[in-house]
Design a protein around this motif. Structure first.
Motif, PDB file in Angstrom:
ATOM      1  N   PHE A   1       6.762  13.728  -1.826  1.00 60.16           N
ATOM      2  CA  PHE A   1       7.333  15.066  -1.632  1.00 60.16           C
ATOM      3  C   PHE A   1       8.869  14.916  -1.607  1.00 60.16           C
ATOM      4  O   PHE A   1       9.501  15.618  -2.342  1.00 60.16           O
ATOM      5  CB  PHE A   1       6.931  15.489  -0.283  1.00 60.16           C
ATOM      6  CG  PHE A   1       7.405  17.158   0.229  1.00 60.16           C
ATOM      7  CD1 PHE A   1       6.752  18.126  -0.264  1.00 60.16           C
ATOM      8  CD2 PHE A   1       8.710  17.221   0.750  1.00 60.16           C
ATOM      9  CE1 PHE A   1       7.268  19.211  -0.257  1.00 60.16           C
ATOM     10  CE2 PHE A   1       9.258  18.437   1.156  1.00 60.16           C
ATOM     11  CZ  PHE A   1       8.274  19.495   0.559  1.00 60.16           C
ATOM     12  N   TYR A   2       9.178  13.904  -1.154  1.00 61.47           N
ATOM     13  CA  TYR A   2      10.831  13.896  -1.115  1.00 61.47           C
ATOM     14  C   TYR A   2      11.258  13.033  -2.189  1.00 61.47           C
ATOM     15  O   TYR A   2      12.531  12.916  -2.367  1.00 61.47           O
ATOM     16  CB  TYR A   2      11.542  12.970   0.279  1.00 61.47           C
ATOM     17  CG  TYR A   2      10.935  11.688   0.582  1.00 61.47           C
ATOM     18  CD1 TYR A   2      11.545  10.601  -0.076  1.00 61.47           C
ATOM     19  CD2 TYR A   2       9.985  11.430   1.512  1.00 61.47           C
ATOM     20  CE1 TYR A   2      11.504   9.410   0.283  1.00 61.47           C
ATOM     21  CE2 TYR A   2       9.683  10.060   1.781  1.00 61.47           C
ATOM     22  CZ  TYR A   2      10.293   9.187   1.196  1.00 61.47           C
ATOM     23  OH  TYR A   2      10.026   7.537   1.460  1.00 61.47           O
TER      24      TYR A   2
ATOM     25  N   GLY B   1      -2.375   6.931   3.559  1.00 58.38           N
ATOM     26  CA  GLY B   1      -2.354   8.202   2.658  1.00 58.38           C
ATOM     27  C   GLY B   1      -1.288   9.228   2.827  1.00 58.38           C
ATOM     28  O   GLY B   1      -0.804   9.859   1.726  1.00 58.38           O
ATOM     29  N   MET B   2      -1.263   9.459   4.156  1.00 52.30           N
ATOM     30  CA  MET B   2      -0.208  10.384   4.557  1.00 52.30           C
ATOM     31  C   MET B   2       0.989  10.060   4.094  1.00 52.30           C
ATOM     32  O   MET B   2       1.954  10.711   3.695  1.00 52.30           O
ATOM     33  CB  MET B   2      -0.373  10.967   5.803  1.00 52.30           C
ATOM     34  CG  MET B   2       0.755  11.786   6.294  1.00 52.30           C
ATOM     35  SD  MET B   2       0.419  13.360   5.704  1.00 52.30           S
ATOM     36  CE  MET B   2      -1.134  13.893   6.290  1.00 52.30           C
ATOM     37  N   GLU B   3       1.344   8.648   4.029  1.00 50.08           N
ATOM     38  CA  GLU B   3       2.758   8.111   3.920  1.00 50.08           C
ATOM     39  C   GLU B   3       2.948   8.372   2.449  1.00 50.08           C
ATOM     40  O   GLU B   3       4.152   8.636   2.067  1.00 50.08           O
ATOM     41  CB  GLU B   3       2.690   6.688   4.383  1.00 50.08           C
ATOM     42  CG  GLU B   3       3.060   6.177   5.691  1.00 50.08           C
ATOM     43  CD  GLU B   3       2.937   5.028   6.016  1.00 50.08           C
ATOM     44  OE1 GLU B   3       2.653   4.080   5.238  1.00 50.08           O
ATOM     45  OE2 GLU B   3       3.543   4.549   7.213  1.00 50.08           O
TER      46      GLU B   3
ATOM     47  N   ASN C   1       1.038  -1.058   0.056  1.00 53.66           N
ATOM     48  CA  ASN C   1       0.047   0.030   0.115  1.00 53.66           C
ATOM     49  C   ASN C   1       1.034   1.283   0.062  1.00 53.66           C
ATOM     50  O   ASN C   1       1.042   1.970   0.929  1.00 53.66           O
ATOM     51  CB  ASN C   1      -0.731  -0.020   1.207  1.00 53.66           C
ATOM     52  CG  ASN C   1      -2.050   0.997   1.314  1.00 53.66           C
ATOM     53  OD1 ASN C   1      -2.131   1.624   0.138  1.00 53.66           O
ATOM     54  ND2 ASN C   1      -2.585   1.220   2.277  1.00 53.66           N
ATOM     55  N   HIS C   2       1.604   1.463  -1.020  1.00 47.61           N
ATOM     56  CA  HIS C   2       2.614   2.522  -1.349  1.00 47.61           C
ATOM     57  C   HIS C   2       2.711   2.655  -2.878  1.00 47.61           C
ATOM     58  O   HIS C   2       2.029   2.413  -3.633  1.00 47.61           O
ATOM     59  CB  HIS C   2       3.854   2.169  -0.688  1.00 47.61           C
ATOM     60  CG  HIS C   2       4.577   3.040  -0.330  1.00 47.61           C
ATOM     61  ND1 HIS C   2       4.195   4.034   0.660  1.00 47.61           N
ATOM     62  CD2 HIS C   2       6.032   3.512  -0.743  1.00 47.61           C
ATOM     63  CE1 HIS C   2       5.119   4.771   0.907  1.00 47.61           C
ATOM     64  NE2 HIS C   2       6.420   4.593   0.288  1.00 47.61           N
TER      65      HIS C   2
ATOM     66  N   ALA D   1       9.091  11.533   7.208  1.00 47.92           N
ATOM     67  CA  ALA D   1       8.323  10.405   6.812  1.00 47.92           C
ATOM     68  C   ALA D   1       8.767   9.216   7.370  1.00 47.92           C
ATOM     69  O   ALA D   1       8.152   8.257   7.551  1.00 47.92           O
ATOM     70  CB  ALA D   1       8.872  10.371   5.375  1.00 47.92           C
ATOM     71  N   TYR D   2      10.058   9.160   7.887  1.00 47.96           N
ATOM     72  CA  TYR D   2      10.499   8.123   8.469  1.00 47.96           C
ATOM     73  C   TYR D   2      10.657   7.805   9.840  1.00 47.96           C
ATOM     74  O   TYR D   2      10.750   6.842  10.396  1.00 47.96           O
ATOM     75  CB  TYR D   2      11.967   7.776   7.912  1.00 47.96           C
ATOM     76  CG  TYR D   2      12.113   6.975   6.557  1.00 47.96           C
ATOM     77  CD1 TYR D   2      11.991   5.844   6.114  1.00 47.96           C
ATOM     78  CD2 TYR D   2      12.215   8.249   5.364  1.00 47.96           C
ATOM     79  CE1 TYR D   2      12.334   5.157   4.951  1.00 47.96           C
ATOM     80  CE2 TYR D   2      12.062   7.665   4.200  1.00 47.96           C
ATOM     81  CZ  TYR D   2      12.245   6.153   3.917  1.00 47.96           C
ATOM     82  OH  TYR D   2      12.078   5.645   2.714  1.00 47.96           O
TER      83      TYR D   2
END
Length: 307
Positions: free
Chosen positions: A277-278, A269-271, A175-176, A258-259
């Protein structure tokens, strides 16, 4: 796929943004626009720093290499995302997933090291100006860049092998948006303690230590700038560092968020948004940051476009 191990997992399914079926065309257009702009922006930086005689200095040598790194960094994930959206085929083979993770890890650590080298260059230029040409000679610059690229390769290859040596249980669905370390570790089962120790060691070695070196360099730079007698001199010295500081802030800031945030409080969804972004947003903005805040690059770009 309960009790399934590595020998039986032939592929993963990357969900990406499949939960937004009505926005697939819009997402494809946005990502394609970002990728084209990243290629053009960083490509212009490379051409300008190689062709303009006024930019044949260590700072722009490192900047050109950094722009090339950003193109590679984005190309590891974004073309695959575009292909998945266009074909609606979310499957990725085990080998392709391992290759994507390996190249991503190599490039993200190389970026950390190269940002450290660029900070060292600014430190020598401002704090030790009389020795700058001696210390930052062409041979030294090439050695620093080559070391940034090749030092991490065997370590990241071993890390990737360790991850894919784990058994994968319950599901092969990621899920990424690409084959990243956290979602793969979530699918893995068995004893992951050794892998977690390796991850923490590598984060400390290639993330925390470079960040401390950059921080130390800029503390010394700011102390030196404050001692300059001329306000114009202080402004000029700071302007040569401000762009690099902004890029460092974007890179490490997004990575830390993120990490290092608690995973229990982070929605999938936020991940994904943080990963976007990065991995693709910052490489698009970096050429703008350097060009808009650098008069030499603006002048070189005008000369190139006039031709």
């Amino acid at each position: 796929m309960a009790e399934t191990n590595l020998s039986h997992v032939k592929e993963f399914i990357i969900l990406g943004f499949s939960d937004l079926p009505n926005l697939q065309d819009i997402l494809f257009g946005i990502f394609l626009y970002i990728y084209i702009n990243t290629l053009i922006g960083n490509g212009l930086i490379i051409v300008i720093t190689k062709s303009d005689a006024a930019l044949q200095t260590p700072m722009y040598f490192f900047l050109g290499n950094f722009a090339f790194l950003e193109i590679c960094y984005t190309s590891v994930t974004l073309p695959r995302m575009l292909s998945d959206i266009w074909t609606q085929n979310k499957n990725i083979s085990l080998l392709a997933c391992a290759a994507q993770l390996c190249f991503f890890l190599i490039l993200v650590v190389t970026e950390s090291l190269l940002l450290t080298v660029m900070a060292f260059d600014r430190y020598v230029a401002i704090c030790k100006p009389l020795y700058y040409t001696v210390i930052m000679n062409h041979k030294m610059c090439v050695q620093l860049v080559v070391a940034s690229w090749i030092t991490v390769v065997p370590i990241m290859v071993v890390q990737t092998f360790q991850v894919f040596s784990l058994p994968f249980c319950d599901s092969n669905i990621l899920n990424h948006i690409f084959c990243d370390m956290p979602p793969l570790m979530k699918l893995a089962c068995g004893d992951k303690s050794w892998n977690e120790v390796l991850v923490y060691a590598e984060v400390s070695l290639f993330g925390f230590i470079p960040f401390l070196l950059i921080l130390y360099s800029y503390i010394r730079i700011f102390i030196t700038i404050q001692k300059l007698p001329s306000a114009i001199g202080r402004s000029k010295a700071f302007s040569t560092c401000s762009s690099h500081l902004m890029v460092v802030g974007l890179f490490y800031g997004s990575g830390i968020i993120a990490y290092l945030q608690p995973k229990t409080s982070c929605l999938a969804g936020m991940e994904k948004m943080l990963s976007l972004f990065y991995t693709i947003i910052t490489p698009m903005f970096n050429p703008l940051i350097y060009s808009l805040r650098n008069k030499d690059i603006i002048m070189a770009m005008k000369k190139l476009l006039s031709k």
